[in-house]
Scaffold this motif. Structure first.
Motif, mmCIF file in Angstrom:
data_model
loop_
_atom_site.group_PDB
_atom_site.id
_atom_site.type_symbol
_atom_site.label_atom_id
_atom_site.label_comp_id
_atom_site.label_asym_id
_atom_site.label_seq_id
_atom_site.Cartn_x
_atom_site.Cartn_y
_atom_site.Cartn_z
ATOM 1 N N ILE A 1 0.839 -1.201 0.000
ATOM 2 C CA ILE A 1 0.000 0.000 0.000
ATOM 3 C C ILE A 1 0.871 1.248 0.000
ATOM 4 C CG2 ILE A 1 -1.684 1.344 1.310
ATOM 5 C CD1 ILE A 1 -2.834 -1.277 2.340
ATOM 6 N N ALA A 2 1.869 1.262 0.885
ATOM 7 C CA ALA A 2 2.757 2.426 0.976
ATOM 8 C C ALA A 2 3.541 2.636 -0.309
ATOM 9 C CB ALA A 2 3.709 2.257 2.158
ATOM 10 N N HIS B 1 1.171 11.688 -10.230
ATOM 11 C CA HIS B 1 0.042 12.596 -10.125
ATOM 12 C C HIS B 1 0.313 13.886 -10.896
ATOM 13 C CE1 HIS B 1 -3.568 14.340 -8.499
ATOM 14 N NE2 HIS B 1 -2.899 15.397 -8.068
ATOM 15 N N ASN C 1 2.793 1.627 -3.424
ATOM 16 C CA ASN C 1 1.956 2.022 -4.555
ATOM 17 C C ASN C 1 1.419 3.441 -4.425
ATOM 18 O OD1 ASN C 1 1.882 -0.332 -6.344
ATOM 19 N ND2 ASN C 1 0.961 -1.369 -4.595
ATOM 20 N N LEU C 2 1.042 3.842 -3.214
ATOM 21 C CA LEU C 2 0.582 5.216 -3.038
ATOM 22 C C LEU C 2 1.724 6.204 -3.247
ATOM 23 C CD1 LEU C 2 -1.857 4.960 0.017
ATOM 24 C CD2 LEU C 2 -2.422 5.202 -2.407
ATOM 25 N N ALA D 1 2.247 6.369 -6.960
ATOM 26 C CA ALA D 1 1.177 7.119 -7.611
ATOM 27 C C ALA D 1 1.381 8.620 -7.438
ATOM 28 C CB ALA D 1 -0.176 6.699 -7.034
ATOM 29 N N TRP D 2 1.926 9.015 -6.310
ATOM 30 C CA TRP D 2 2.201 10.436 -6.069
ATOM 31 C C TRP D 2 3.177 10.985 -7.104
ATOM 32 C CZ3 TRP D 2 6.609 13.252 -4.728
ATOM 33 C CH2 TRP D 2 6.366 14.577 -4.333
ATOM 34 N N ALA E 1 -2.771 -0.269 -4.994
ATOM 35 C CA ALA E 1 -2.928 0.054 -3.571
ATOM 36 C C ALA E 1 -4.217 -0.554 -3.025
ATOM 37 C CB ALA E 1 -2.914 1.567 -3.367
ATOM 38 N N LEU F 1 -2.911 3.192 -8.300
ATOM 39 C CA LEU F 1 -4.013 3.302 -7.345
ATOM 40 C C LEU F 1 -4.740 1.962 -7.206
ATOM 41 C CD1 LEU F 1 -5.664 6.784 -8.036
ATOM 42 C CD2 LEU F 1 -4.088 6.132 -6.211
#
Length: 304
Positions: A133-134, A144, A136-137, A140-141, A163, A160
């Motif tokens: 999760i960490a 963005h 992939n987020l 993704a940042w 995640a 996303l």
């Protein structure tokens, strides 16, 4: 008959920041994929292995996107007069096909395991998936802010989705740990396959349309035609075509009948600026015609 093209200067190349983003995200996801696969084999967890396989597909897609972003910077040549910017349209198409293939493989293995779900340590699944999760987020940042770039948009959406899949794996690990529900492992893999298939379909549709020179989804061609027809002195608009050249670059050609005017250069510059501001069309080519032998093609088959 007069012809003109926008004289505004546009940056035709992706910035170094965008390429660095692809590089960091690709390498970060590759490292996590190796870690997740190792723990998946060690614990015999299909949830982790399926997510690792999904992440491997994204790593391949990100690598293609990274390569496409680099190739897109190549300058135009005599044989490739637009350069290689359309590589950013082909990369998401390949990415979507890879994802669709992986989703089928995941679903098949998950169904097979429902009949004999193995014992899987829920704590390990939870910890490794939480790291996912960490990762992939965070990745993704990096992606963005580039949603006008189909290449970066595809990467952003996949990260996303990854995640969300990792969150499902955390919940599955908790269920196996607390209640001993071993069937949650293959069920999570089935959910992964569904998420992958759903995201792949949308990306496949958009990237295929872009590769086939369809009008970009965010542009209303009838609104563009109406705008051109309302410009000073314009009595007809025909041979209007709008398509994507590559990430963030939209081209347009149009014939404008404008018989009683002699300010065509100023007119073309003004229209080019307005097209960019209103519709994001930054590569317009406008041909001015004087009307006597020209016909509006609005109700006829497209002219090529």
């Amino acid at each position: 008959m007069g012809a003109g093209h926008s004289h505004d200067a546009h940056d035709h190349h992706h910035g170094d920041a965008g390429i660095r983003a692809f590089a960091w995200v690709t390498l970060l996801n590759l490292a996590y994929t190796i870690l997740e696969a190792a723990y998946g084999f060690a614990t015999n967890s299909l949830a982790l292995l399926s997510d690792a396989l999904h992440n491997l597909g994204d790593v391949l897609g990100l690598a293609l996107a990274w390569g496409a972003a680099v190739i897109a910077r190549r300058k135009p040549t005599e044989t490739h007069t637009y350069g290689w910017r359309r590589a950013t349209l082909l990369s998401p198409l390949a990415n979507a096909i890879v994802l669709a293939g992986f989703s089928g493989a995941l679903a098949w293995e998950a169904v097979r395991r429902f009949f004999a779900p193995p014992e899987v340590p829920g704590t390990t699944v939870m910890v490794v998936a939480a790291i996912g999760i960490a990762v992939n987020l965070g990745a993704a940042w990096f992606m963005h802010g580039g949603h006008d770039d189909l290449n970066r948009r595809g990467a952003f959406l996949h990260l996303l989705a990854d995640a969300a899949v990792s969150l499902a794996a955390v919940l599955a690990g908790a269920g196996m740990l607390v209640f001993g529900w071993r069937w949650l492992d293959p069920l999570t893999a089935l959910l992964v396959g569904a998420v992958v298939a759903f995201s792949a379909f949308g990306l496949l549709r958009d990237s295929f349309n872009a590769a086939m020179d369809a009008v970009p989804r965010q542009i209303d061609q009838s609104a563009v035609r109406a705008f051109l027809a309302s410009c000073p002195g314009v009595t007809a608009v025909h041979h209007l075509h709008i398509w994507s050249l590559g990430a963030g670059e939209i081209a347009m050609t149009a014939h404008l009948v404008r018989a009683n005017a002699d300010d065509h250069d100023v007119f073309i510059d003004s229209i080019a600026h307005d097209l960019d501001e209103r519709f994001g069309i930054n590569h317009p080519t406008l041909q001015i015609e004087f009307g006597s032998g020209c016909h509006d093609d609005h109700d006829r088959a497209p002219h090529y």
